[in-house]
Structure formats: C-alpha cells, structure tokens
Scaffold this active site. Structure first.
Site, PDB file in Angstrom:
ATOM      1  N   HIS A 318       3.022   1.074   2.353  1.00  0.00           N
ATOM      2  CA  HIS A 318       2.988  -0.354   2.653  1.00  0.00           C
ATOM      3  C   HIS A 318       1.826  -0.642   3.597  1.00  0.00           C
ATOM      4  O   HIS A 318       1.557   0.128   4.514  1.00  0.00           O
ATOM      5  CB  HIS A 318       4.314  -0.796   3.295  1.00  0.00           C
ATOM      6  CG  HIS A 318       4.266  -2.165   3.905  1.00  0.00           C
ATOM      7  ND1 HIS A 318       4.195  -2.358   5.272  1.00  0.00           N
ATOM      8  CD2 HIS A 318       4.279  -3.401   3.348  1.00  0.00           C
ATOM      9  CE1 HIS A 318       4.163  -3.658   5.519  1.00  0.00           C
ATOM     10  NE2 HIS A 318       4.229  -4.310   4.375  1.00  0.00           N
ATOM     11  N   SER A 319       1.118  -1.738   3.349  1.00  0.00           N
ATOM     12  CA  SER A 319       0.033  -2.197   4.216  1.00  0.00           C
ATOM     13  C   SER A 319      -1.063  -1.143   4.319  1.00  0.00           C
ATOM     14  O   SER A 319      -1.615  -0.726   3.303  1.00  0.00           O
ATOM     15  CB  SER A 319       0.593  -2.575   5.596  1.00  0.00           C
ATOM     16  OG  SER A 319      -0.363  -3.281   6.343  1.00  0.00           O
ATOM     17  N   LEU A 320      -1.372  -0.686   5.533  1.00  0.00           N
ATOM     18  CA  LEU A 320      -2.388   0.356   5.688  1.00  0.00           C
ATOM     19  C   LEU A 320      -1.965   1.635   4.995  1.00  0.00           C
ATOM     20  O   LEU A 320      -2.794   2.332   4.388  1.00  0.00           O
ATOM     21  CB  LEU A 320      -2.642   0.619   7.175  1.00  0.00           C
ATOM     22  CG  LEU A 320      -3.570   1.783   7.516  1.00  0.00           C
ATOM     23  CD1 LEU A 320      -4.955   1.569   6.935  1.00  0.00           C
ATOM     24  CD2 LEU A 320      -3.645   1.980   9.022  1.00  0.00           C
ATOM     25  N   GLY A 322      -0.252   1.847   2.302  1.00  0.00           N
ATOM     26  CA  GLY A 322      -0.509   1.666   0.879  1.00  0.00           C
ATOM     27  C   GLY A 322      -1.964   1.854   0.531  1.00  0.00           C
ATOM     28  O   GLY A 322      -2.293   2.447  -0.506  1.00  0.00           O
ATOM     29  N   HIS A 428       4.521 -10.636   5.490  1.00  0.00           N
ATOM     30  CA  HIS A 428       3.879  -9.368   5.137  1.00  0.00           C
ATOM     31  C   HIS A 428       4.805  -8.175   5.364  1.00  0.00           C
ATOM     32  O   HIS A 428       4.608  -7.121   4.762  1.00  0.00           O
ATOM     33  CB  HIS A 428       2.602  -9.211   5.969  1.00  0.00           C
ATOM     34  CG  HIS A 428       1.914  -7.895   5.800  1.00  0.00           C
ATOM     35  ND1 HIS A 428       1.248  -7.527   4.637  1.00  0.00           N
ATOM     36  CD2 HIS A 428       1.792  -6.827   6.641  1.00  0.00           C
ATOM     37  CE1 HIS A 428       0.735  -6.320   4.776  1.00  0.00           C
ATOM     38  NE2 HIS A 428       1.052  -5.867   5.977  1.00  0.00           N
TER      39      HIS A 428
END
Length: 595
Positions: A318-320, A322, A428
């Site tokens: 997820h996010s960074l 990901g 987010h």
C-alpha cells in the site's frame, strides 16, 4: 539341461550374502541428494542469497489458497544499515496490530487464514533472474546512464499462476495483507539475525527504522505473498519510519528530490542546477544508496525466496510499499497487486530497470505483460498523482509527490462520480479503502494500462560523468553603417548647399563567438576557452565628382541678367575604391568561475 539351469540358479542365490544385497540401499541417500535442485550462483556464506528459479513441478495455474502469516522480515536502512532480522510466527507468538494512525491495538493472534484464488497470468520477464545477474544490469545502467540493452533471447514470455484480480474476494484478501502491520509483544517472539554483524543487545527502537515485509504462505507452501509496509500516516516528522518514508517519497516520486517547487517540500538531494534543470546522474546516485528502500527490498526478496525456492511469489503493498513492490515486480518478473500506490513509472525509468526489446526504458509505463495491477480510487490524490498543489496536504506535510504515471495496469474505482466524494488525503488510508471502496462495490473495476502519460514535462535533465565537452556557438550578427562626409572647406558654395564632392562609406562586419567547455560545473563551465573572430567585409568608398557651372551676362537687369548664357561642365565619372580590412581573432578566459 534342465538340471544345469536349476543348479546354476541355486548356486547364484546360494553364494550371495545379505550384505551384498543391502549395499545399494546405503547409496540411496547420496543418489537422492544428488538429484536435489542445484542453483547457480548460490552463496551459502552470504546473508543475502539470490532469488532462485524453481526447478521442480509447477503449481496449478488456477487454484484456491488459504494464506497465513509465517514470518516478519525487517531490513534496516538509515539508523541500522546492517540490520536484517526475521521473526517466525509460532502458536506462542503474540502480536499487536498497528493502526493507520500508529496506535497499537490489543494482543492478537494472526492465525485467521486469508483466502485468495489464482488464475493464469502471462508475464514477459528476464530468463535469468538471479540476483547477481540483476545487480550487473543495475550497475551497468548506473555507469552508462541508461538501461542495459539486452537481446530478445534474454527474455521469455511465461505463463504462471497469478492472483485473480477479477474476483472481489481475492482483491480484498490481498488488501488485508497490506493493512496488517504487526509488532510482537516483548518476550513472545524471537527475532533471528540473518547475519551476526548487528549487535542489538542494547538497541532500542530499531523497529522504527527500515523496511518491513510480512510473509504469507498457503498450506502447501506453493504460493507465497510478500507484503511490504508503506508510508507512515503522520504528516510531520516524528517517531517511527515517518522521516525515512518522506525521504524515500521525495527521492523517488519528485522530479528533483523536492527541489524546484514549494519551500515546504523536504529537500533530500542537491541536484538542481537552474530553474527546471537538474543533473539526472546526481539523482540516480542518491536513489541507489544502500540505505534506500529499493536496495533494502532486493535483500528482503532474495532471502525470502531462498526460504521458499520452489514457491510462486506474489507481491503486494500500500502507498509507498505498493510502489516498492511494483519496482520489485518489474525487476524479477513476478505478479504484483498494489493499493493506492504512488505512481512509480518515474523511479522505474531512473533506476535503469531492464526493458524488453521494442520498449523504451525511459517510459516503463508503455510496457505490456508486466503482471502488475494497481487498485485505487479517484478521490485519493496520492494514487491519482495530484497531491502536489500549493494548498495540498502533501505539500504542507513536506511531501513532493510529483509523479503521475503508473506502470502495468490501473484498476480504478470512480468514487468521485459514483459516490460524490471530494478528493482528500483522508481517503488514502488502507483501512478506509477496504471498508468503503473494496468492500463497498459489488464488483472490481476493469484494469487497463495508462495511456499517454508523461512525468516532469517542464523539466530538462542532463547526465554528467566528468568528461563532457560542451560547445556553444553564439549567433552571428551583421551591422551596416553609412557615413556621409564632406571636405573641411567648401570650395564651391551653391544656393542649396556646397557643390563639392560627397563621400559615402559602407562597412559590414560579422562577429562569431565559439565557446568550448572541457570541464562543466554545476552552475556553468569551469574552464571555457572563448574565441572571437571579427571579420569585416571590404570597405566601399564612392567619390562623386564636383559639378562645375559657368555663367556669362552681357545685359544685366534689376532682378538678374537679361541675357545669361549658362555653360555646364561635368567632371569624369565617380571613382570606386575597395579596401580589404584585416581579420581579428581574440581568445579570452581559460578558467572561469562557477558563475
């Protein structure tokens, strides 16, 4: 004859001892071990073991898997660069779940299986995916400034079991893996050092530094999922990995490390030269430092795949986390499913990841058959690449999120249109996404590649290796002047002016300047040699002859002559004089300053 045959048979068995019959059995362990898979380049003494290509039977392409948490890996980066530890999850291990806001929950036992299904997936990847070979490609790209050029024979088109991204249950299960962030209750878990160079006996807070990966495996160990921890939710520097995540975010997803934009952005390198101009070599050097998350992810991946050499590996995050998972997937050619990931095509191009023939490595978003799928929704500015305005929360938090392009395929939930949501960073967080987006829709969205997307279009980047020669030639200027002159004394005055000769001079000059720089600097050339050649065209002088007038009057009157007779004499034709001027060459300056 019959008796002879019977005698020989009896004699054979009669002379054979039991030990003679059993000696081949003693060789079976050696023979069996001789047929164990052997992997080239394996380094038993090294803590960082290369990922292996399974040589055993392939798992079925379509199946249902029950995943449980098996290990937690932690790779140090900034504070403890030599740290690499592993926690094996046992029935006695007690963990605390950490929420999006960094709050620890009550003690949990993560033994509930997560069910996901697989389906055939086609991925174009390198035929030789050993870590040593990958490292050679990265080193070549780092030294040459571009991805290594490989032949078509170095690439294969493989069909392997991949996550079924068309099934809602599978997508939610993978998202749950990215949401599960655990720390162990002291005394219930035994962290093992993968190598002994880190002395943790007196260390506190080591879990707040580095990259963490949770490893899930199914019952048969045929499929393993690696989930990487993403960016900490805090917007301002504090405890945990917040500061380190911000450094990686601004280094990987900004056009120039947080430079050239808002003064609120955290600057993580010094590679900008002028406005919207930057040294790309400087940026790449900073991205490939050993304490960066991409380098740490290579170590995590190599050690996990050494533990499960015959397993099919999936990546998620997820996010960074990901984005880093996607970079790993592009590197080793394995399936990837991310959630609200930061657009990662920009760092993929800068790292010099190998690209198949027919694709431009500078635009990895144009690659097909990557096996990567990026789930997200339109109300998330990080996923959509719009969290970079002056008034955005990312900017106020110091994040320079300028990248806009994803590799692979995007699977977008249009929550702005369907649900009327406003764009905001609060949407987010992964737990919010799971509850309101992934579980809130009846079906998963279709996935498609991102078309016509480009990053940092206003910027100009150059590469430097200390040996460039830069030559600049100035524009050529031509000037023409006309000068009219008279004699100092007028010998023949007339009614409307002097009747003496008039001289007209035209001069044309051309100036060309050439500058050659052998040692360029950050803000200009350090030792340019400037040569100026001034060439003047010939001077043309035209001399007009004087006009002579003679008047004779025989009968003068009150207002003039009554019978004047005028005789006009014209001198010879004009004289043309051409003068060749000299060519002047001037050389100035060998060691100019920075400015």
């Amino acid at each position: 004859m019959k008796g002879l045959r019977g005698h020989n048979k009896k004699s054979f068995w009669g002379n054979t001892r039991l030990s003679d019959l059993l000696w081949p059995v003693t060789l079976l362990p050696g023979l069996i071990s001789a047929y164990q898979p052997v992997y080239l380049g394996s380094r038993q003494s090294s803590p960082f073991l290369p990922p292996q290509i399974p040589l055993g039977d392939s798992p079925p392409l379509s199946d249902t898997h029950e995943f449980t948490l098996r290990h937690i890996f932690h790779r140090g980066t900034y504070q403890d660069p030599d740290l690499h530890r592993r926690l094996d999850i046992t029935p006695d291990t007690r963990l605390r779940a950490v929420s999006d806001a960094g709050i620890e929950s009550d003690v949990v036992t993560p033994n509930t299986p997560l069910v996901a299904s697989s389906q055939p997936l086609i991925i174009e990847r390198l035929a030789d995916r050993r870590l040593s070979v990958i490292e050679e490609h990265l080193v070549t790209a780092r030294s040459s400034g571009s991805a290594v050029a490989l032949s078509p024979s170095d690439w294969v088109m493989d069909t392997l079991p991949g996550p079924n991204v068309t099934e809602k249950k599978t997508v939610v299960a993978l998202a749950m893996m990215t949401a599960n962030d655990y720390i162990e209750v002291p005394g219930t878990g035994d962290w093992q050092d993968i190598h002994g160079r880190f002395n943790h006996s007196g260390s506190f807070g080591w879990q707040g530094d580095g990259l963490r990966g949770h490893v899930y495996a199914d019952k048969t160990n045929s499929t393993v999922v690696i989930s990487l921890k993403g960016t900490s939710p805090a917007l301002f520097d504090g405890e945990g990995t917040t500061t380190n995540d911000k450094i990686n975010d601004n280094l990987f997803f900004s056009c120039c490390c947080g430079q050239g934009g808002s003064y609120l952005w955290r600057q993580v390198c010094d590679c900008q030269t002028t406005l919207y101009n930057a040294n790309l070599t400087c940026i790449v050097e900073a991205m490939l430092d050993e304490n960066r998350y991409y380098r740490a992810s290579l170590d995590l991946y190599s050690n996990i795949t050494e533990m499960y050499p015959n397993a099919n590996v999936w990546l998620t995050g997820h996010s960074l986390g990901g984005a880093v998972s996607s970079l790993l997937g592009l590197t080793f050619g394995v399936p990837v499913v991310t959630f609200e990931a930061v657009p990662e095509a920009l760092p993929a191009a800068r790292l010099g990841l190998p690209s198949p023939p027919g694709h431009d490595s500078r635009y990895p978003q144009s690659r097909r058959n990557t096996g990567s799928y990026h789930f997200g929704h339109t109300a998330d500015p990080v996923y959509m690449g719009t969290c970079n305005g002056v008034s955005s929360v990312c900017t106020w938090g110091g994040y320079a999120m300028e990248s806009a392009c994803h590799t692979g395929q995007m699977c977008v939930y249009d929550t702005v249109e369907d649900k009327g949501w406003r764009v905001g960073l609060s949407k987010h967080r992964i737990n919010y996404v799971i509850a309101n987006v992934l579980a809130g829709y009846d079906d998963v969205p279709p996935c498609a590649p991102e078309e016509e997307c480009y990053d940092c279009e206003l910027w100009k980047f150059f590469r430097s290796n200390g040996s460039e020669i830069t030559t600049t030639t100035s524009a050529t200027s031509t000037s023409t002047s006309t000068t009219t002159s008279r004699t100092s004394t007028c010998k023949t005055p007339g009614w409307w002016g002097c009747l003496d000769q008039t001289t007209t001079t035209e001069t044309t000059s051309t100036s060309t300047s050439t500058s050659t720089c052998k040692t360029p600097g950050w803000f200009g050339c350090k030792d340019p040699t400037t040569t100026s050649d001034i060439t003047s065209v010939p001077t043309i002088t035209t001399t007009e002859p004087p006009m002579t007038s003679t008047t004779t009057c025989k009968t003068p009157g009150w207002f003039g002559c009554k019978d004047e007779t005028t005789t006009q004499v014209i001198a010879p034709a004009a004289t043309l004089t051409i003068t060749e001027p000299p060519v002047t060459s001037t050389t100035t300056g060998k060691h100019l300053g920075r400015f």
